[in-house]
Design a protein around this motif. Structure first.
Motif, PDB file in Angstrom:
ATOM      1  N   ASN A  36       3.320   5.992  -5.884  1.00 41.27           N
ATOM      2  CA  ASN A  36       2.978   6.110  -7.303  1.00 41.27           C
ATOM      3  C   ASN A  36       1.730   6.958  -7.510  1.00 41.27           C
ATOM      4  O   ASN A  36       1.618   7.683  -8.513  1.00 41.27           O
ATOM      5  CB  ASN A  36       2.797   4.713  -7.914  1.00 41.27           C
ATOM      6  CG  ASN A  36       4.130   4.072  -8.269  1.00 41.27           C
ATOM      7  OD1 ASN A  36       5.014   4.724  -8.838  1.00 41.27           O
ATOM      8  ND2 ASN A  36       4.292   2.799  -7.928  1.00 41.27           N
ATOM      9  N   SER A  82       0.831  -1.202   0.000  1.00 48.31           N
ATOM     10  CA  SER A  82       0.000   0.000   0.000  1.00 48.31           C
ATOM     11  C   SER A  82       0.874   1.265   0.000  1.00 48.31           C
ATOM     12  O   SER A  82       0.495   2.284  -0.601  1.00 48.31           O
ATOM     13  CB  SER A  82      -0.918  -0.022   1.229  1.00 48.31           C
ATOM     14  OG  SER A  82      -1.757   1.102   1.258  1.00 48.31           O
ATOM     15  N   HIS A  83       2.021   1.172   0.623  1.00 46.26           N
ATOM     16  CA  HIS A  83       2.964   2.308   0.650  1.00 46.26           C
ATOM     17  C   HIS A  83       3.467   2.625  -0.769  1.00 46.26           C
ATOM     18  O   HIS A  83       3.514   3.781  -1.185  1.00 46.26           O
ATOM     19  CB  HIS A  83       4.127   1.962   1.585  1.00 46.26           C
ATOM     20  CG  HIS A  83       4.922   3.145   2.043  1.00 46.26           C
ATOM     21  ND1 HIS A  83       5.607   3.173   3.223  1.00 46.26           N
ATOM     22  CD2 HIS A  83       5.164   4.350   1.472  1.00 46.26           C
ATOM     23  CE1 HIS A  83       6.217   4.331   3.361  1.00 46.26           C
ATOM     24  NE2 HIS A  83       5.969   5.060   2.305  1.00 46.26           N
ATOM     25  N   VAL A  84       3.866   1.603  -1.494  1.00 45.10           N
ATOM     26  CA  VAL A  84       4.359   1.822  -2.859  1.00 45.10           C
ATOM     27  C   VAL A  84       3.260   2.409  -3.734  1.00 45.10           C
ATOM     28  O   VAL A  84       3.492   3.337  -4.531  1.00 45.10           O
ATOM     29  CB  VAL A  84       4.892   0.514  -3.472  1.00 45.10           C
ATOM     30  CG1 VAL A  84       5.455   0.774  -4.864  1.00 45.10           C
ATOM     31  CG2 VAL A  84       5.967  -0.104  -2.583  1.00 45.10           C
ATOM     32  N   ILE A  85       2.038   1.895  -3.567  1.00 40.06           N
ATOM     33  CA  ILE A  85       0.903   2.436  -4.325  1.00 40.06           C
ATOM     34  C   ILE A  85       0.727   3.921  -4.007  1.00 40.06           C
ATOM     35  O   ILE A  85       0.501   4.739  -4.905  1.00 40.06           O
ATOM     36  CB  ILE A  85      -0.380   1.640  -3.992  1.00 40.06           C
ATOM     37  CG1 ILE A  85      -0.256   0.203  -4.501  1.00 40.06           C
ATOM     38  CG2 ILE A  85      -1.623   2.317  -4.578  1.00 40.06           C
ATOM     39  CD1 ILE A  85      -1.312  -0.762  -3.946  1.00 40.06           C
ATOM     40  N   ALA A  86       0.858   4.278  -2.726  1.00 34.21           N
ATOM     41  CA  ALA A  86       0.695   5.677  -2.313  1.00 34.21           C
ATOM     42  C   ALA A  86       1.723   6.583  -2.983  1.00 34.21           C
ATOM     43  O   ALA A  86       1.407   7.707  -3.392  1.00 34.21           O
ATOM     44  CB  ALA A  86       0.792   5.786  -0.790  1.00 34.21           C
TER      45      ALA A  86
END
Lengths: 75, 75, 75, 75, 75, 75
Positions: free
Chosen positions: D63, D57-61
């Motif tokens: 991006n 979820s952090h990586v999605i945030a």
């Protein structure tokens, strides 16, 4: 709770800005663990572990982004 | 679910902005674990572990970026 | 795959913006693990571990940066 | 090495932008581990661990920050 | 120490920008561990661990933010 | 405490900017652990662990964001 320690994000040079980023990073720790004795005891564990040293450098980098922007990158 | 606790990102000084960043960071935890008893029990584990203290400082740094930008870096 | 759940990044108040940041953070998890039963089972493990709570607060902080910028910091 | 999969960062809605952020996050993984069989095998380990779900979820945030800025926050 | 490998952050397409972000992420590793033999030996450990794959995707996402901004989001 | 080591964030090329980002990342470590003997001892542990190498690349990426913005992306 705390004395005044942060009056401005403006610094004369990029290096002073980097050092202010270090101060902010340490303050973030001290607001969570205010006891200086505990912090002193944790220090050796901290300063001899590459993972924790990199994590410290990471927090400094994030705070330096803020300070560099505040100073318009000292341009 | 929550009372009003965040009315504005604007603060008078950078230090108050930093302290608001701490509030936001703690609120992020409390929305996930709202039970104050659990949070109190977790605190010693948290405040005595250098890795977790650095992680807390990291979250504060990210929230401080937001607040500093909101305040146009108190310039 | 998903119903419409995100129509706008604009919120009336900073606090609603913070709560939207929490929604985005949870959605990031749910797109990876869509099974609500699994998520419910993981919750106690999650909400009682200071490291994971700080990590959750970190993701919220990143999403809050985006939402705060979208709302021009509610100025 | 790869077919064309990313033509534009512009999306019609914030939700499509969020879903594009998920695509970017997965592509970041696939460029490092291109073998779909390996990725399928790793999936259960991945999707049942709260720490790894939060990291995703952090990586999605991160991006999503890029995509939201590209779309001027869909304003 | 290094040959010229980074002449510009400008790319023709978002996908080329994403691939440049991957290059930057790998270079960040190679400046720290320049020995290609060591890197080759570490690769299997790396590419089969979901946590490490997500961490790699995270670094790519941060570098992609920089490159996307440099290219004004290819608008 | 430290000599002058950071006079400007401006570099002639993106690659020099990337190398300055590496310098900042290492300085972030050295301010926390100033003893060069300790740092040398930690190096093998550091440079042979994919997780730590990715973490190092992550810090470089954050510092490179700052430097790239300072240089208006060398446009």
């Amino acid at each position: 709770m705390e004395d005044q320690w942060l009056k401005s994000l403006i610094t004369k040079t990029p290096q002073e800005g980097f050092e202010l980023a270090i101060t902010l990073s340490r303050k973030g720790v001290r607001y969570t663990q205010p006891d200086p004795e505990v912090l002193k005891k944790l220090r050796p564990e901290y300063a001899n572990d590459p993972e924790k040293l990199t994590a410290a450098s990471h927090v400094i980098a994030v705070n330096f982004q803020t300070i560099a922007a505040a100073n318009n990158y000292w341009k």
